[in-house]
Design a protein around this motif. Structure first.
Motif, mmCIF file in Angstrom:
data_model
loop_
_atom_site.group_PDB
_atom_site.id
_atom_site.type_symbol
_atom_site.label_atom_id
_atom_site.label_comp_id
_atom_site.label_asym_id
_atom_site.label_seq_id
_atom_site.Cartn_x
_atom_site.Cartn_y
_atom_site.Cartn_z
ATOM 1 N N THR A 1 0.830 -1.202 0.000
ATOM 2 C CA THR A 1 0.000 0.000 0.000
ATOM 3 C C THR A 1 0.865 1.253 0.000
ATOM 4 O O THR A 1 0.375 2.341 -0.236
ATOM 5 N N ASP A 2 2.163 1.102 0.289
ATOM 6 C CA ASP A 2 3.102 2.213 0.251
ATOM 7 C C ASP A 2 3.921 2.150 -1.027
ATOM 8 O O ASP A 2 4.096 1.079 -1.612
ATOM 9 N N VAL A 3 4.413 3.294 -1.462
ATOM 10 C CA VAL A 3 5.290 3.372 -2.635
ATOM 11 C C VAL A 3 6.535 4.150 -2.252
ATOM 12 O O VAL A 3 6.545 4.924 -1.302
ATOM 13 N N ILE A 4 7.603 3.945 -3.003
ATOM 14 C CA ILE A 4 8.819 4.719 -2.774
ATOM 15 C C ILE A 4 8.558 6.136 -3.252
ATOM 16 O O ILE A 4 8.238 6.356 -4.414
ATOM 17 N N SER A 5 8.685 7.094 -2.345
ATOM 18 C CA SER A 5 8.428 8.483 -2.711
ATOM 19 C C SER A 5 9.711 9.285 -2.844
ATOM 20 O O SER A 5 9.674 10.419 -3.305
ATOM 21 N N GLY A 6 10.828 8.723 -2.467
ATOM 22 C CA GLY A 6 12.101 9.405 -2.603
ATOM 23 C C GLY A 6 13.214 8.570 -2.015
ATOM 24 O O GLY A 6 12.990 7.479 -1.495
ATOM 25 N N PHE A 7 14.429 9.092 -2.111
ATOM 26 C CA PHE A 7 15.571 8.403 -1.528
ATOM 27 C C PHE A 7 16.665 9.414 -1.252
ATOM 28 O O PHE A 7 16.680 10.511 -1.795
ATOM 29 N N PHE A 8 17.568 9.037 -0.369
ATOM 30 C CA PHE A 8 18.768 9.835 -0.199
ATOM 31 C C PHE A 8 19.927 8.936 0.140
ATOM 32 O O PHE A 8 19.754 7.777 0.510
ATOM 33 N N VAL A 9 21.125 9.454 -0.070
ATOM 34 C CA VAL A 9 22.355 8.746 0.260
ATOM 35 C C VAL A 9 22.891 9.374 1.538
ATOM 36 O O VAL A 9 23.017 10.594 1.641
ATOM 37 N N LEU A 10 23.194 8.539 2.488
ATOM 38 C CA LEU A 10 23.630 8.956 3.804
ATOM 39 C C LEU A 10 25.017 8.405 4.071
ATOM 40 O O LEU A 10 25.294 7.246 3.756
ATOM 41 N N GLU A 11 25.881 9.205 4.649
ATOM 42 C CA GLU A 11 27.142 8.710 5.186
ATOM 43 C C GLU A 11 26.978 8.600 6.687
ATOM 44 O O GLU A 11 26.497 9.532 7.335
ATOM 45 N N ALA A 12 27.349 7.454 7.235
ATOM 46 C CA ALA A 12 27.242 7.221 8.675
ATOM 47 C C ALA A 12 28.379 6.307 9.100
ATOM 48 O O ALA A 12 28.878 5.516 8.294
ATOM 49 N N PRO A 13 28.769 6.385 10.360
ATOM 50 C CA PRO A 13 29.884 5.563 10.819
ATOM 51 C C PRO A 13 29.627 4.059 10.742
ATOM 52 O O PRO A 13 30.551 3.275 10.563
ATOM 53 N N ASP A 14 28.356 3.648 10.887
ATOM 54 C CA ASP A 14 28.039 2.219 10.851
ATOM 55 C C ASP A 14 26.538 2.042 10.606
ATOM 56 O O ASP A 14 25.772 3.011 10.633
#
Length: 114
Positions: free
Chosen positions: A71-84
């Motif tokens: 019932t949900d759709v992908i509405s966006g995305f982002f690229v994240l940098e994180a330590p782990d």
């Protein structure tokens, strides 16, 4: 620092321009909260409503998203940098989309050096 893809899910059909003032405020705080946890948003994009999507499976192109039973759709995305990964998940939990949709946190593929 490792990079993670964060897929943002919203109820279908999602219109990224239909944001409430409260949601906009949460989005504005989000980048600061990410940095407080030691992460950094590298880039991000919102998609047009899911009704504009085309799906390709083999040689067949159909209207709509590739998701077949959600019932949900992908509405966006982002690229994240994180330590782990644990930090990336903590950051994902802060995303305002988790209030009525959700997010998916996935490590980005890094090809072996060669």
């Amino acid at each position: 620092m490792a990079q993670y893809g964060i897929f943002v899910y919203s109820p279908a059909p999602a219109d990224p321009m239909a944001l409430t003032p409260e949601y906009v405020e949460l989005l504005e705080r989000h980048a600061t909260e990410v940095e407080e946890l030691g992460g950094r948003i590298v880039t991000g994009f919102a998609f047009e409503p899911s009704t504009t999507a085309l799906s390709v499976r083999g040689d067949v192109v159909t209207d709509g998203t590739a998701l077949t039973s959600a019932t949900d759709v992908i509405s966006g995305f982002f690229v994240l940098e994180a330590p782990d990964l644990d930090t990336a998940v903590r950051i994902g939990k802060l995303n305002p989309a988790t209030r009525d949709g959700g997010v998916e946190v996935r490590p980005l593929f890094v090809p072996p050096a060669g």
